[in-house]
Write an enzyme that holds these catalytic residues in place. Sequence first.
Site, PDB file in Angstrom:
ATOM      1  N   ARG A  49      48.842 -21.993 -18.586  1.00  0.00           N
ATOM      2  CA  ARG A  49      48.400 -22.253 -19.965  1.00  0.00           C
ATOM      3  C   ARG A  49      47.028 -21.650 -20.266  1.00  0.00           C
ATOM      4  NH1 ARG A  49      51.372 -22.201 -23.041  1.00  0.00           N
ATOM      5  NH2 ARG A  49      50.025 -20.752 -24.096  1.00  0.00           N
TER       6      ARG A  49
ATOM      7  N   LYS B  16      31.385 -13.831 -37.021  1.00  0.00           N
ATOM      8  CA  LYS B  16      32.373 -14.893 -37.300  1.00  0.00           C
ATOM      9  C   LYS B  16      33.365 -15.006 -36.149  1.00  0.00           C
ATOM     10  CE  LYS B  16      31.748 -14.437 -42.269  1.00  0.00           C
ATOM     11  NZ  LYS B  16      32.290 -14.028 -43.572  1.00  0.00           N
TER      12      LYS B  16
ATOM     13  N   LYS C 105      20.168 -10.702 -45.280  1.00  0.00           N
ATOM     14  CA  LYS C 105      21.335 -11.073 -46.073  1.00  0.00           C
ATOM     15  C   LYS C 105      20.935 -11.619 -47.442  1.00  0.00           C
ATOM     16  CE  LYS C 105      25.003 -11.981 -44.122  1.00  0.00           C
ATOM     17  NZ  LYS C 105      26.217 -12.531 -43.523  1.00  0.00           N
TER      18      LYS C 105
ATOM     19  N   GLU D 235      21.513  -6.271 -46.984  1.00  0.00           N
ATOM     20  CA  GLU D 235      22.730  -6.477 -47.771  1.00  0.00           C
ATOM     21  C   GLU D 235      22.414  -6.338 -49.258  1.00  0.00           C
ATOM     22  OE1 GLU D 235      24.748 -10.130 -46.739  1.00  0.00           O
ATOM     23  OE2 GLU D 235      25.523 -10.367 -48.764  1.00  0.00           O
TER      24      GLU D 235
ATOM     25  N   ASP E 122      28.033  -5.352 -50.067  1.00  0.00           N
ATOM     26  CA  ASP E 122      28.850  -6.549 -49.968  1.00  0.00           C
ATOM     27  C   ASP E 122      29.728  -6.721 -51.190  1.00  0.00           C
ATOM     28  OD1 ASP E 122      29.641  -8.923 -48.592  1.00  0.00           O
ATOM     29  OD2 ASP E 122      28.597 -10.038 -50.172  1.00  0.00           O
TER      30      ASP E 122
END
Lengths: 289, 289, 289, 289, 289, 289
Positions: B105, B140, B172, B206, B227
């Site tokens: 597993r 992410k 960002k 960004e 973006d």
Amino acid sequence: MPEQSTSHLDPASVRRVVDAALREDGAHHDVTTNALVPGDQLGNAYVVAKADGVLAGVPVAQCAFELLDNCVIISPIMPEGAVLKVGDRVLELEGPFAPILSGERVALNFLQRLSGVATATRRLVEAIAGTQARIVDTRKTTPGLRELERYAVHVGGGQNHRFNLSDGVLIKDNHIAAARNRDLSITQVVEQARRDVAHTLRIEIEVTTFDEADEALRAGADVILLDNMPATEMRRVVEHVQGRAMLEASGGVTFETVRGIAETGVDLISVGAITHSAPTLDLSLELDL
Amino acid sequence: MPEQSTSHLDPASVRRVVDAALREDGAHHDVTTNALVPGDQLGNAYVVAKADGVLAGVPVAQCAFELLDNCVIISPIMPEGAVLKVGDRVLELEGPFAPILSGERVALNFLQRLSGVATATRRLVEAIAGTQARIVDTRKTTPGLRELERYAVHVGGGQNHRFNLSDGVLIKDNHIAAARNRDLSITQVVEQARRDVAHTLRIEIEVTTFDEADEALRAGADVILLDNMPATEMRRVVEHVQGRAMLEASGGVTFETVRGIAETGVDLISVGAITHSAPTLDLSLELDL
Amino acid sequence: MPEQSTSHLDPASVRRVVDAALREDGAHHDVTTNALVPGDQLGNAYVVAKADGVLAGVPVAQCAFELLDNCVIISPIMPEGAVLKVGDRVLELEGPFAPILSGERVALNFLQRLSGVATATRRLVEAIAGTQARIVDTRKTTPGLRELERYAVHVGGGQNHRFNLSDGVLIKDNHIAAARNRDLSITQVVEQARRDVAHTLRIEIEVTTFDEADEALRAGADVILLDNMPATEMRRVVEHVQGRAMLEASGGVTFETVRGIAETGVDLISVGAITHSAPTLDLSLELDL
Amino acid sequence: MPEQSTSHLDPASVRRVVDAALREDGAHHDVTTNALVPGDQLGNAYVVAKADGVLAGVPVAQCAFELLDNCVIISPIMPEGAVLKVGDRVLELEGPFAPILSGERVALNFLQRLSGVATATRRLVEAIAGTQARIVDTRKTTPGLRELERYAVHVGGGQNHRFNLSDGVLIKDNHIAAARNRDLSITQVVEQARRDVAHTLRIEIEVTTFDEADEALRAGADVILLDNMPATEMRRVVEHVQGRAMLEASGGVTFETVRGIAETGVDLISVGAITHSAPTLDLSLELDL
Amino acid sequence: MPEQSTSHLDPASVRRVVDAALREDGAHHDVTTNALVPGDQLGNAYVVAKADGVLAGVPVAQCAFELLDNCVIISPIMPEGAVLKVGDRVLELEGPFAPILSGERVALNFLQRLSGVATATRRLVEAIAGTQARIVDTRKTTPGLRELERYAVHVGGGQNHRFNLSDGVLIKDNHIAAARNRDLSITQVVEQARRDVAHTLRIEIEVTTFDEADEALRAGADVILLDNMPATEMRRVVEHVQGRAMLEASGGVTFETVRGIAETGVDLISVGAITHSAPTLDLSLELDL
Amino acid sequence: MPEQSTSHLDPASVRRVVDAALREDGAHHDVTTNALVPGDQLGNAYVVAKADGVLAGVPVAQCAFELLDNCVIISPIMPEGAVLKVGDRVLELEGPFAPILSGERVALNFLQRLSGVATATRRLVEAIAGTQARIVDTRKTTPGLRELERYAVHVGGGQNHRFNLSDGVLIKDNHIAAARNRDLSITQVVEQARRDVAHTLRIEIEVTTFDEADEALRAGADVILLDNMPATEMRRVVEHVQGRAMLEASGGVTFETVRGIAETGVDLISVGAITHSAPTLDLSLELDL
């Protein structure tokens, strides 16, 4: 409600896994934020839903900010298990922007994944509403996140299977194949398990046909896992067993097929996809400026 | 080929994460296998593809069996990055069945997830074949598995972005918003970052509009992240910048849209979904009896 | 024999606990041995029994010497579970004297304690020979050594109970008292546990009277623990239950009383003293000069 | 009283060992309590003595409940070192029943063991009251619990020997045998140790006869360990040494023999059994309902 | 001032390294202090400068006392980066003497070393005052203390280079030599690095002659490290490059030579000696009695 | 030679500290080497002395390369403690260049620091050649590296003092000051220590005048530390004590003063600077191409 307590989150485990994630992400050494956001710039921020779904993991996200800076005040707006609509504010943060920005990604990575699991679970639970069956998870979880993902299944309304190989007996196809190779029957396999494992554990065994299910029942299995069995055959097994053992269905479970499976009368339906392939739920962090 | 080396797997990291997963799964105390499979029952087993896709993670799966019992001999049949068809044998195992069953597993959980990431990446890479753009990953990733997932992106033909917050600068939207609130222009933000971070790092920022991109360029940004910008506007930026900065597109990237984005002339296309929402690739372990 | 496998020792766990013990004892910095025994003084040494008993823990002792110096060759003379007489040689060591002397105390501390547990267990097992009952351990183990002590119980011929609170259900007097305080009957308690815990676990409940045992049986308990019940009442319960649930006796079990308890017909007799109060078995290390 | 400070408990060590024990016992995932005891059921509970003895380990037990849930208020009723009679209440707990029940076993496992050590020590200390001798512990402690067990010896009125191999010199029979094999005399052994170890350590050497003791004294040993020596010969050594070295007796020390040994005039009597074979003291936890 | 934020100390890292140092020093088991200083003897103590220099590491020293006993109140008297004169009081401690004495050495070991690094850095920074050059550190730091030593460089007025091998590209002489051996030119080496590493990193390359510097520039290097180059040749390079790449000087930097190097017009001067060979700054702890 | 054994390096400790240093340096993710040096480029490399000194730490440097890649063959050319001249080859490496380059800095950081300590020690040892005194280290070591630095002192010909606060008694000025404040005399302080600490430890006390030294002697101190005492007064103490206690000198020890101190007849001279301020020894790694 006692059920909620079964898969409560152990705060120490949460802290350990979140701490590791913050280190992995270098959140304590965020060169961009350190360069641009002075420590005394304060304000509010919100975690906002960018998609519909079920919320899970707020205490985990909360822990990420607390570990970075205990001056950030975190106020949940929606409770665990809440149904989210696009645009809903989920969590309010108040304090210095710097740790809020440094912790954003880790907090969201957890929150989006766990909400994704809860959302997938809830959809299945709703699909079988009114039947006696329950959705259960499997060991097909993300390595390192089993405790959190099982918790998210629970938040989504699912039931938890054994935690791992040491705390439950599940005699699978490969065990039976290996045993057959040594000329052992299903009956002998069940007896041997019964004799050998702690008396506190039930014996569950995987079968694929009516005849195997019948042999398992007669051998005294407590739970019988019907793997990839057509609904009509499942129904025959349900009628034959008549409650003398629990019945768990697995294999080929989708949002389309799940209700049909539940209506055969099985007790449990286990689904790996709710943990191994649930898409994350889109959430974002917005500063209130 | 040097490119392969950039995201090579550190064996010590692999061992650590696999060891933790084996403990999480109680694989050293598999009560079912211990009860039913004697230590001297030997044989062969195969990991077999149950779906089409790209293979990644063989060394990780291998490590799971080695840590359980170093008597198991593991022979890869398909190389990392191989294109799998349903039914392909991927890996051969030879030795005692007991550790093979106890490790199954955990080994599959890694192999399926990493192959899922590589498969999703490869599909995007193929979709933009012939353009100059490259697919890159994001932060992410699954908490605890970033190193492995980045490796799988690489196996799938993608390029790796910064590893974490400490080893790259990415200014960002929220950083800019916080800075604006203190009356700083994009130009001032870029200058401040330039002055403050190690001289070994590039400055990436960004932006969402042509005008911001232009200001970033004039402020001396090394990389500009466009973006959620419409393809037509991206194309205008590409023409305006003329190679004086690298251009990265992000947001709204799907198998359908990716080629259009690549054809605008951007250098990089970053996609979170290849790590956060790639479905696992179906693989199973079969004993050869 | 599959039974042996249930509480096999996980080599990684052994290494971890032995390594910690060596550090605790400063065995890597043995100032006396370092000052007096040159690294090239070689020879043989023996672990010798100074009392009669049952041997357990040889692989643990072995690990202590291996971790200190992998030049020491360790050859077991007697197998795990062997009956020892005063003067028996148990283990032969060959190699440099320095690590043998530095590891002596840690190796013996484990070997004496585990052999003490196996010896106490064996005496009880022999006392009930010929009955259908089995001796089982409890959670009254030494903190940090549960896995090793359970293994020693197994070597001594005992059976292992649940490992810990997470992998077995045992509704004890205090749980029942707390539930009664909320006006729940034994029946309701058993039902609630059944509904809430994973379906892979049996429900065991502790009772002190015939009536409670009867109620537990009717509520569907899988195992009934008869705590401190007089032998005559136990016998009544055994006759009444007629195999519809397993019966476990506990409380007041001594070498004198154990056979009487076994002869009531109970299935299991749990004894805390075999782990919490077993005197160590006297063993010593002798250089062969 | 400064003496008390020597073996004070380091709170960080206690936390580490208790935390490990709670994990070992799965106390954070107590499936029974989670199913049956709601988080808001509050009340009082007591730890009560079920046998006479000396109390030790209250801060350790306390730590177990605190680590599980910091809402539990723990109030010691009897101080460390108190003489307990059957039925005495030792500790009061107030708060949610759930963590009290989940932590009960770990708390008691520590408290019973440490009180067992303190009780055995106290009995020996009282047996030699009025002599100048002191009871000291040995390195025959439970692996992983040395710091706690030494503390319990101290609470029982004993004195602590060297902590481990790195912080004290004790030349034992095997060291001497190995040295003799290289034609070194006791005198040469003592000189070599003196030359080699840090000047902050005393040289202690084990002897078994009057003549060896005399040689050790003349070689300049600071402490002489008389191993398994008859009382009459010990007395001869005491008279001969006249305080020029400390004398420690070991071997064959029981509650019956200890006073005779003390009366020979030795300074120290070391006893392994107070840590390796002391039976635990019976204590239990009772809910106040 | 944003610059301060770049090498801020992560409190969790500080705690970890200080905790390890306290264990290494046995500070929780200080036998001397435990024997002589009762827990209730309270008072004040001061850390006092015994030499002139620059102060760094107060939060680290502070942490040492806090970890030992959170009753000690620690009040910094001089701020980080302060210029110290012999006799200056730096830090005031108030509380029980026992933990103050047990923590003294660890606290001073950190404070003296970090102040030594800051002092050496400050001397170089002052030596080049008025030029455009900046002093930067290297990877020649004490194993285990890189984060702290870089922080001390920052406090001393220096700039930080890449943290480690994973977060910056520096193509050194040995890399070039190995590449040349495979017939690769400097141009090819720079191109290969550019293609292979994350686009967030700049490419820095070490050269030793004007011609190599020129080739590196033309190959598109972002930063050129001039290793052990005579000042006159450095100046030629500066004039030739004209800001198209950053220039870093290294090798043979001393308090005597540093100004001459800075006046060539290079941007950065890296100095290993400020971390690997800075003598510690003399500080001591004095009780106020 | 038994003396060598006292501060032998524990391979497990070395591995732990080197492993931490490799992680700190990101040596498993060396982006530059990964991009430029293919895994199959093999060859030889040498560590070469760039300054005169004493070699120490070869096994530590060796461990760095082994942990990165066990294909690198490492052959020491000079033994530990060897006197190095500029240009001497110290160590030969053979195998893939990539791990050699990735491990270079960590290996050299250890080797240079430990050789620096050994070099400083050796210079002092040679300065007092012919006297009976010995150079000893102090607790003024680099946090985290005490074991390694003590080993380097030993390699340089020095003697090791107590390891830490738990394994030796040293009553320092601050202890005496605190005790005086409670009206305790030096005599009472020594007696209290004697009574309280393990009988295996000697009592050492720090004094600053002849009269204090005399009082310490009469109080029965085993070792007397003469702190910052003028040579003439030290000589008076030596003559007065006549071997009834060991004498250790400390404070103001330099290469210039050390022989004068040794000639007073003291037994030990402790010097903090050999560990806290020894400059590193210059060594470099050269590829053989």
